[in-house]
Write an enzyme that holds these catalytic residues in place. Structure first.
Site, PDB file in Angstrom:
ATOM      1  N   LYS A  13      42.446  46.814  35.616  1.00  0.00           N
ATOM      2  CA  LYS A  13      40.857  47.436  35.569  1.00  0.00           C
ATOM      3  C   LYS A  13      41.015  48.587  36.451  1.00  0.00           C
ATOM      4  O   LYS A  13      40.499  49.855  36.122  1.00  0.00           O
ATOM      5  CB  LYS A  13      39.922  46.650  35.799  1.00  0.00           C
ATOM      6  CG  LYS A  13      39.846  45.334  34.696  1.00  0.00           C
ATOM      7  CD  LYS A  13      38.721  44.323  34.962  1.00  0.00           C
ATOM      8  CE  LYS A  13      38.774  43.729  36.291  1.00  0.00           C
ATOM      9  NZ  LYS A  13      39.894  42.514  36.241  1.00  0.00           N
ATOM     10  N   ARG A  88      30.176  39.989  35.751  1.00  0.00           N
ATOM     11  CA  ARG A  88      31.303  38.512  35.766  1.00  0.00           C
ATOM     12  C   ARG A  88      30.581  37.475  35.219  1.00  0.00           C
ATOM     13  O   ARG A  88      31.470  36.435  35.126  1.00  0.00           O
ATOM     14  CB  ARG A  88      31.312  38.533  37.110  1.00  0.00           C
ATOM     15  CG  ARG A  88      32.608  39.018  38.000  1.00  0.00           C
ATOM     16  CD  ARG A  88      33.902  38.919  37.626  1.00  0.00           C
ATOM     17  NE  ARG A  88      34.946  38.570  38.578  1.00  0.00           N
ATOM     18  CZ  ARG A  88      35.482  39.743  39.352  1.00  0.00           C
ATOM     19  NH1 ARG A  88      35.281  41.053  39.310  1.00  0.00           N
ATOM     20  NH2 ARG A  88      36.683  39.412  39.779  1.00  0.00           N
ATOM     21  N   ARG A 127      51.294  42.743  43.523  1.00  0.00           N
ATOM     22  CA  ARG A 127      50.365  43.980  43.970  1.00  0.00           C
ATOM     23  C   ARG A 127      50.504  44.304  45.759  1.00  0.00           C
ATOM     24  O   ARG A 127      50.507  43.049  46.360  1.00  0.00           O
ATOM     25  CB  ARG A 127      48.930  43.656  43.425  1.00  0.00           C
ATOM     26  CG  ARG A 127      48.092  44.873  44.050  1.00  0.00           C
ATOM     27  CD  ARG A 127      46.833  44.820  43.287  1.00  0.00           C
ATOM     28  NE  ARG A 127      45.989  43.336  43.324  1.00  0.00           N
ATOM     29  CZ  ARG A 127      44.960  43.317  42.635  1.00  0.00           C
ATOM     30  NH1 ARG A 127      44.634  44.188  41.838  1.00  0.00           N
ATOM     31  NH2 ARG A 127      44.502  42.200  42.717  1.00  0.00           N
ATOM     32  N   ARG A 161      46.646  41.567  49.233  1.00  0.00           N
ATOM     33  CA  ARG A 161      45.381  41.092  49.327  1.00  0.00           C
ATOM     34  C   ARG A 161      45.342  39.852  49.519  1.00  0.00           C
ATOM     35  O   ARG A 161      46.397  39.217  48.915  1.00  0.00           O
ATOM     36  CB  ARG A 161      44.678  41.542  47.998  1.00  0.00           C
ATOM     37  CG  ARG A 161      43.515  42.673  48.333  1.00  0.00           C
ATOM     38  CD  ARG A 161      43.033  43.208  46.840  1.00  0.00           C
ATOM     39  NE  ARG A 161      42.475  41.911  46.165  1.00  0.00           N
ATOM     40  CZ  ARG A 161      41.999  42.383  45.029  1.00  0.00           C
ATOM     41  NH1 ARG A 161      42.024  43.578  44.414  1.00  0.00           N
ATOM     42  NH2 ARG A 161      41.348  41.385  44.189  1.00  0.00           N
ATOM     43  N   ARG A 172      41.069  32.359  40.175  1.00  0.00           N
ATOM     44  CA  ARG A 172      40.452  33.530  39.908  1.00  0.00           C
ATOM     45  C   ARG A 172      40.159  33.591  38.269  1.00  0.00           C
ATOM     46  O   ARG A 172      39.306  33.846  37.524  1.00  0.00           O
ATOM     47  CB  ARG A 172      40.993  34.785  40.421  1.00  0.00           C
ATOM     48  CG  ARG A 172      40.475  35.023  41.906  1.00  0.00           C
ATOM     49  CD  ARG A 172      41.441  36.038  42.683  1.00  0.00           C
ATOM     50  NE  ARG A 172      41.234  37.441  42.095  1.00  0.00           N
ATOM     51  CZ  ARG A 172      42.213  38.322  42.407  1.00  0.00           C
ATOM     52  NH1 ARG A 172      43.300  37.937  43.211  1.00  0.00           N
ATOM     53  NH2 ARG A 172      42.255  39.225  41.759  1.00  0.00           N
TER      54      ARG A 172
HETATM   55  P1  AP5 Z   1      44.901  46.181  39.105  1.00  0.00           P
HETATM   56  O1  AP5 Z   1      44.917  47.680  38.360  1.00  0.00           O
HETATM   57  O2  AP5 Z   1      44.675  46.440  40.595  1.00  0.00           O
HETATM   58  O3  AP5 Z   1      43.886  45.333  38.492  1.00  0.00           O
HETATM   59  P2  AP5 Z   1      42.778  44.814  38.145  1.00  0.00           P
HETATM   60  O4  AP5 Z   1      42.178  44.429  36.918  1.00  0.00           O
HETATM   61  O5  AP5 Z   1      41.720  45.815  38.947  1.00  0.00           O
HETATM   62  O6  AP5 Z   1      42.745  43.483  39.202  1.00  0.00           O
HETATM   63  P3  AP5 Z   1      41.818  42.816  40.377  1.00  0.00           P
HETATM   64  O7  AP5 Z   1      42.769  41.770  40.895  1.00  0.00           O
HETATM   65  O8  AP5 Z   1      41.455  43.843  41.103  1.00  0.00           O
HETATM   66  O9  AP5 Z   1      40.619  42.419  39.586  1.00  0.00           O
HETATM   67  P4  AP5 Z   1      39.724  41.456  40.101  1.00  0.00           P
HETATM   68  O10 AP5 Z   1      38.455  41.368  38.833  1.00  0.00           O
HETATM   69  O11 AP5 Z   1      40.050  39.985  39.871  1.00  0.00           O
HETATM   70  O12 AP5 Z   1      39.333  41.612  41.508  1.00  0.00           O
HETATM   71  P5  AP5 Z   1      38.009  42.196  41.935  1.00  0.00           P
HETATM   72  O13 AP5 Z   1      38.182  43.074  43.077  1.00  0.00           O
HETATM   73  O14 AP5 Z   1      36.874  42.893  40.861  1.00  0.00           O
HETATM   74  O15 AP5 Z   1      46.296  45.982  38.660  1.00  0.00           O
HETATM   75  C1  AP5 Z   1      46.974  44.836  39.479  1.00  0.00           C
HETATM   76  C2  AP5 Z   1      48.569  45.114  39.556  1.00  0.00           C
HETATM   77  O16 AP5 Z   1      49.089  45.314  38.466  1.00  0.00           O
HETATM   78  C3  AP5 Z   1      48.784  46.275  40.578  1.00  0.00           C
HETATM   79  O17 AP5 Z   1      49.847  46.081  41.395  1.00  0.00           O
HETATM   80  C4  AP5 Z   1      49.070  47.590  39.573  1.00  0.00           C
HETATM   81  O18 AP5 Z   1      49.873  48.334  40.182  1.00  0.00           O
HETATM   82  C5  AP5 Z   1      49.799  46.502  38.423  1.00  0.00           C
HETATM   83  N1  AP5 Z   1      49.396  47.166  36.967  1.00  0.00           N
HETATM   84  C6  AP5 Z   1      48.421  47.547  36.410  1.00  0.00           C
HETATM   85  N2  AP5 Z   1      48.599  47.938  34.972  1.00  0.00           N
HETATM   86  C7  AP5 Z   1      49.840  47.710  34.913  1.00  0.00           C
HETATM   87  C8  AP5 Z   1      50.693  47.822  33.988  1.00  0.00           C
HETATM   88  N3  AP5 Z   1      50.302  48.511  32.478  1.00  0.00           N
HETATM   89  N4  AP5 Z   1      52.046  47.522  33.883  1.00  0.00           N
HETATM   90  C9  AP5 Z   1      52.362  46.879  35.306  1.00  0.00           C
HETATM   91  N5  AP5 Z   1      51.924  46.943  36.277  1.00  0.00           N
HETATM   92  C10 AP5 Z   1      50.397  47.310  36.060  1.00  0.00           C
HETATM   93  O19 AP5 Z   1      37.473  40.966  42.261  1.00  0.00           O
HETATM   94  C11 AP5 Z   1      37.788  40.141  43.632  1.00  0.00           C
HETATM   95  C12 AP5 Z   1      36.820  39.023  43.917  1.00  0.00           C
HETATM   96  O20 AP5 Z   1      35.616  39.491  44.455  1.00  0.00           O
HETATM   97  C13 AP5 Z   1      36.471  38.088  43.039  1.00  0.00           C
HETATM   98  O21 AP5 Z   1      37.570  36.863  42.694  1.00  0.00           O
HETATM   99  C14 AP5 Z   1      35.400  37.385  43.328  1.00  0.00           C
HETATM  100  O22 AP5 Z   1      35.213  36.638  44.426  1.00  0.00           O
HETATM  101  C15 AP5 Z   1      34.556  38.829  43.888  1.00  0.00           C
HETATM  102  N6  AP5 Z   1      33.818  39.533  43.074  1.00  0.00           N
HETATM  103  C16 AP5 Z   1      33.814  40.865  42.631  1.00  0.00           C
HETATM  104  N7  AP5 Z   1      33.052  41.076  41.826  1.00  0.00           N
HETATM  105  C17 AP5 Z   1      32.185  40.088  41.442  1.00  0.00           C
HETATM  106  C18 AP5 Z   1      31.084  39.848  40.735  1.00  0.00           C
HETATM  107  N8  AP5 Z   1      30.780  40.968  39.901  1.00  0.00           N
HETATM  108  N9  AP5 Z   1      30.380  38.787  40.623  1.00  0.00           N
HETATM  109  C19 AP5 Z   1      31.006  37.792  41.675  1.00  0.00           C
HETATM  110  N10 AP5 Z   1      32.140  37.796  42.558  1.00  0.00           N
HETATM  111  C20 AP5 Z   1      32.622  38.918  42.292  1.00  0.00           C
END
Ligand code: AP5
Length: 219
Positions: A13, A88, A127, A161, A172
């Site tokens: 994402k 979420r 990552r 991270r 997660r």
């Molecule tokens: P990346 O693009 O970083 O993936 P992402 O989908 O953004 O992953 P996140 O881990 O950031 O998502 P998340 O939803 O768990 O985290 P968030 O910060 O929202 O890609 C991942 C890796 O793969 C990278 O190394 C990239 O280079 C590689 N990659 C990407 N595409 C690729 C491809 N096609 N081929 C190969 N490699 C590739 O949430 C974190 C925490 O915050 C949650 O657990 C929760 O505690 C809290 N939180 C956040 N928002 C909320 C909410 N709305 N409600 C409640 N809690 C929340």
């Protein structure tokens, strides 16, 4: 245009948001990035976020919604946004509908990236993230520069991270399957809003599929 970029942790994402921002001319709103910034500031709110995030658990809806509503008041989000990692839960999706309706807006498209858990674990455990600007790298697919400095902001603080350990990633993903996936049924009440896409393959291939989805072309 208001777009939800939807998918499990590690679906890409954050990576694909960069393309969508340029393509649509609207900002990315990532609740995860906002929470990490709050945590980094050392505030009491940031510590509350950390108590959930470090365990891979979702932060309670009321804390998230307060953060989100404030962000939508910023001038750059007046014409639309790419929501990354939000909503979420179904209550967050319902609250977002109400927040947008007050502004005469609605979610125009939900782009749902589908990625199996084995790929998620591989992507997230490899990552590395710039602590200063959030730029994501991957040790094999998109390695950080050999200088150790971020390509975006020149910081030398490229780290793993704290919630990117395999066990936390599985927690997660469990939260995603239980609380987040049901959101798609909420949006499917409006025909044509949800477009599901294969999120596997190279970054450029996924970008191409997103481009096709925005143009209304079949995959
Ligand atoms: P990346 O693009 O970083 O993936 P992402 O989908 O953004 O992953 P996140 O881990 O950031 O998502 P998340 O939803 O768990 O985290 P968030 O910060 O929202 O890609 C991942 C890796 O793969 C990278 O190394 C990239 O280079 C590689 N990659 C990407 N595409 C690729 C491809 N096609 N081929 C190969 N490699 C590739 O949430 C974190 C925490 O915050 C949650 O657990 C929760 O505690 C809290 N939180 C956040 N928002 C909320 C909410 N709305 N409600 C409640 N809690 C929340």
């Amino acid at each position: 245009m208001d777009v939800v970029l939807f998918g499990p942790p590690g679906a890409g994402k954050g990576t694909q948001s960069k393309f969508l921002m340029t393509r649509l001319g609207v900002p990315q709103i990532s609740t995860g990035d906002m929470m990490r910034a709050e945590r980094k500031s050392g505030s009491e709110l940031g510590q509350r976020f950390d108590s959930f995030m470090s365990k891979g658990l979702l932060v309670p809806d009321e804390l998230v919604l307060e953060l989100l509503a404030k962000r939508l008041d910023d001038a750059d989000a007046a014409g639309g946004a790419i929501f990354d990692g939000f909503p979420r839960t179904v209550p967050q999706a319902i609250a977002l509908d109400a927040i947008l309706a007050k502004r005469g807006r609605k979610i125009d498209r939900v782009l749902a990236l589908e990625v199996p858990e084995s790929v998620i674990v591989d992507r997230i455990s490899g990552r590395r993230t710039c602590q200063d600007c959030g730029q994501a790298y991957h040790v094999r697919y998109n390695p950080p520069p050999s200088t150790g400095r971020c390509t975006q902001c020149d910081s030398d603080r490229i780290v793993q991270r704290s919630d990117d350990k395999e066990e936390t990633v599985r927690t997660r993903n469990g939260a995603y399957l239980k609380d987040t996936l049901p959101i798609l049924d909420h949006y499917r009440a409006n025909a044509g809003v949800v477009v599901s896409l294969d999120g596997t393959g190279a970054v450029e291939e996924v970008t191409k599929r997103l481009e096709n989805a925005l143009e209304g072309r079949t995959q």
